[in-house]
Design an enzyme around this catalytic site. Sequence first.
Site, short mmCIF file in Angstrom:
data_model
loop_
_atom_site.label_atom_id
_atom_site.label_comp_id
_atom_site.label_asym_id
_atom_site.label_seq_id
_atom_site.Cartn_x
_atom_site.Cartn_y
_atom_site.Cartn_z
CB CYS A 7 -0.92 0.04 1.23
SG CYS A 7 -1.67 -1.54 1.65
CB CYS A 62 -0.54 3.88 -4.29
SG CYS A 62 -0.08 2.97 -5.77
CG HIS A 63 -2.76 4.57 -0.32
ND1 HIS A 63 -3.88 5.27 -0.69
CD2 HIS A 63 -2.92 3.32 -0.82
CE1 HIS A 63 -4.70 4.47 -1.37
NE2 HIS A 63 -4.13 3.28 -1.47
CG HIS A 107 4.29 8.07 -10.17
ND1 HIS A 107 4.53 7.64 -8.88
CD2 HIS A 107 4.35 6.97 -10.95
CE1 HIS A 107 4.73 6.33 -8.89
NE2 HIS A 107 4.63 5.90 -10.14
CG HIS A 145 1.76 4.87 -14.48
ND1 HIS A 145 2.73 4.09 -15.07
CD2 HIS A 145 2.01 4.83 -13.14
CE1 HIS A 145 3.53 3.60 -14.13
NE2 HIS A 145 3.11 4.04 -12.94
FE1 DHE Z 1 6.90 1.27 -10.47
C1 DHE Z 1 9.08 2.87 -12.58
C2 DHE Z 1 7.03 3.89 -8.36
C3 DHE Z 1 4.19 0.02 -8.83
C4 DHE Z 1 7.26 -1.63 -12.17
N1 DHE Z 1 7.87 3.06 -10.47
C5 DHE Z 1 8.70 3.53 -11.46
C6 DHE Z 1 9.13 4.86 -11.10
C7 DHE Z 1 8.56 5.15 -9.90
C8 DHE Z 1 7.77 4.01 -9.50
C9 DHE Z 1 8.71 6.42 -9.11
C10 DHE Z 1 10.04 5.75 -11.92
C11 DHE Z 1 11.48 5.42 -11.66
C12 DHE Z 1 12.41 6.30 -12.48
O1 DHE Z 1 12.15 6.51 -13.67
O2 DHE Z 1 13.39 6.81 -11.91
N2 DHE Z 1 5.76 1.87 -8.89
C13 DHE Z 1 6.00 2.97 -8.15
C14 DHE Z 1 5.04 3.08 -7.09
O3 DHE Z 1 5.04 3.93 -6.17
C15 DHE Z 1 3.98 2.09 -7.37
C16 DHE Z 1 2.81 2.83 -7.99
C17 DHE Z 1 3.42 1.38 -6.17
C18 DHE Z 1 4.41 0.58 -5.37
O4 DHE Z 1 4.06 0.16 -4.28
O5 DHE Z 1 5.55 0.38 -5.79
C19 DHE Z 1 4.68 1.22 -8.42
N3 DHE Z 1 5.89 -0.52 -10.49
C20 DHE Z 1 4.84 -0.82 -9.73
C21 DHE Z 1 4.40 -2.17 -9.95
O6 DHE Z 1 3.43 -2.76 -9.39
C22 DHE Z 1 5.31 -2.78 -10.98
C23 DHE Z 1 4.51 -3.12 -12.24
C24 DHE Z 1 6.02 -4.03 -10.49
C25 DHE Z 1 6.80 -3.81 -9.23
O7 DHE Z 1 8.01 -3.81 -9.32
O8 DHE Z 1 6.22 -3.62 -8.18
C26 DHE Z 1 6.24 -1.59 -11.24
N4 DHE Z 1 7.97 0.72 -12.08
C27 DHE Z 1 7.99 -0.54 -12.61
C28 DHE Z 1 8.89 -0.54 -13.75
C29 DHE Z 1 9.42 0.75 -13.89
C30 DHE Z 1 8.82 1.52 -12.82
C31 DHE Z 1 9.18 -1.75 -14.63
C32 DHE Z 1 10.44 1.26 -14.91
C33 DHE Z 1 9.77 1.70 -16.18
C34 DHE Z 1 10.78 2.12 -17.23
O9 DHE Z 1 10.59 1.77 -18.40
O10 DHE Z 1 11.76 2.80 -16.90
#
Ligand code: DHE
Length: 546
Positions: free
Chosen positions: A56, A59-60, A340, A382
């Site tokens: 959680c 996001c929160h 974000h 997103h």
């Molecule tokens: Fe991510 C990128 C945060 C959920 C996979 N994710 C990012 C970035 C942030 C972020 C701030 C950008 C990084 C950067 O560019 O420097 N992600 C978050 C969250 O806060 C969120 C919404 C909830 C959480 O609890 O983490 C979240 N993210 C997810 C997932 O559920 C994903 C699908 C699988 C996982 O790892 O939990 C996921 N996030 C990714 C991926 C990227 C990413 C694969 C990189 C994308 C790219 O092409 O650069």
Amino acid sequence: MLVQFKRNAVSAMERMALPVALTILMAIGFPCKVNASPDLTPEELAKAKGLFFNRCAGCHGTLRKGATGPNITDVNLKQKNYDTNIIKAFITNGTGGGMPSWNNILSEEEIDILARFLQEAPPVPPEFSLAEMKESWKLIVPEAQRPKKPEHNKNWQNFFGVVLRDAGKVAILDGDSKEVISIVDTGFAVHILRSSASGRYFYSIGRDGKATMIDLWMAKPDKVAEVKTCTEARSIDSSKYKGKKGNFEDKLAIIGCYWPPHFVILDGQTLEPKKVVSTRSYTYDTGEYHPEPRVAAIISAHHDPEWIINVKESGYIWAIDYTDIKNLKITQIETERFMHDGGWDASKRYIMMAANMRNKMVVVDSETKKQVAQFEVGNKPHPGRGANWTDPEFGPVSATPHLGEGLVAVWGSDPKGHPKNAWKVVRKIETLGGGSLFVKTHPKAKHVWVDHTLNPDEKIRTSVCAFGKDSPNEKPQCWQVADHGRVVHFEYNKAGDEVWIAVWDKVGELVIYDDKTLKEKTRIKADWLVTPTGHFNVYNTMTDTY
Ligand code: DHE
């Protein structure tokens, strides 16, 4: 295997069904009758803290003040008269705004514990000092002992790093042969990988704030250093500038933390932590103190010795000049709250970030270090790093999909050549439904790809859509990639003619398509493919090609 779906049907139904069900429950007084007491035993409290951190907080927020998800502090929930049953219904069913249903992911007991935990004041986790970071730092292979040139004759710039999220590992695959070259232990829930400027190193960051550095020149690529810089993190990058003000390629790295809210500058060759800077500050609009402005996306400039970071909750983008880290220069640019993710435009002058809870994209000029535009797109944009291409009618454009609706918004991103279209939405392309996390293309590609990873409908969340860059008026082609898990994230090979897609499941898959024909080329299924999520091509990541 092209299939037809009823567009947006599930999200729309879901959007309507939950509030209606909750109103009926409240009207008949149902919530007060069961589980009225939110009290937790010490064991339940420990479990709840772990569940909240893993599921959680992202996001929160750790203090629950809201960002990608709404404010769910105990005070706010009380004001809304949400009790255990109402909160359980939200967690179980998800929301139309993009929160997935946790049914089948969390047990009924876990949902109940979480619902009761949320009615208590949020516990404040401890801080994390530079001394603690240094204590955790391990230099596994010092620079002098690393290879002077690649120890293999593989085309390492076309290697892919694949995050095996729940296994706490990163697999290195050869993009030419599709063979697995190495599987590296990186630690808990790696979130992303970024390449060093030379491409030789992959840096990984785990949800728990642990970073590792993988040397791709080793005969069998492996970890050469690791460090923990915080208790929760999502972003990492390296210094990429080579120019008049010095050559900083592979010299420094930066980690952005969620908790404690700070960023850390590290030595790019060893991961030794050098400096920590807090991002706690006041919100740009109301001037209120915010105890948890988290560092979300970081991007590294190519034309300047600079990192650009999103300070999510306070609504700033910070441009950090790393030429002199003892006398650090930070430009704090007022933008919008809840920034974000995002990336560069094709020229790498403009930074385009999603303020997802404001339904907006924000554009900052990295030369003048000022915000140049803010514009509405759709429900919770997103983009990941986004996608840049040239539209036949509007010239250079960029795009984002949305968590809250099945829409790719396309805007002009060439203020010099096409000023009339700049920072205006010029196209809206309909996809199968909300829950999208990523859009991707490549300068040499024919198509633009979009996923629906968090859509509540199983068929939609396992499907992707692709539309032609040259034929944007034609409906996108959409199809199911797998019949299990969630289909997530795209990456091109170095040549830009192949697209890799992950099937995120306990035993997952990597599915590789020909970008031109949209035909499947290879499907990798294997026991080691545990929960693959992000996958990163060395060349495209080091050059920020998307
Ligand atoms: Fe991510 C990128 C945060 C959920 C996979 N994710 C990012 C970035 C942030 C972020 C701030 C950008 C990084 C950067 O560019 O420097 N992600 C978050 C969250 O806060 C969120 C919404 C909830 C959480 O609890 O983490 C979240 N993210 C997810 C997932 O559920 C994903 C699908 C699988 C996982 O790892 O939990 C996921 N996030 C990714 C991926 C990227 C990413 C694969 C990189 C994308 C790219 O092409 O650069």
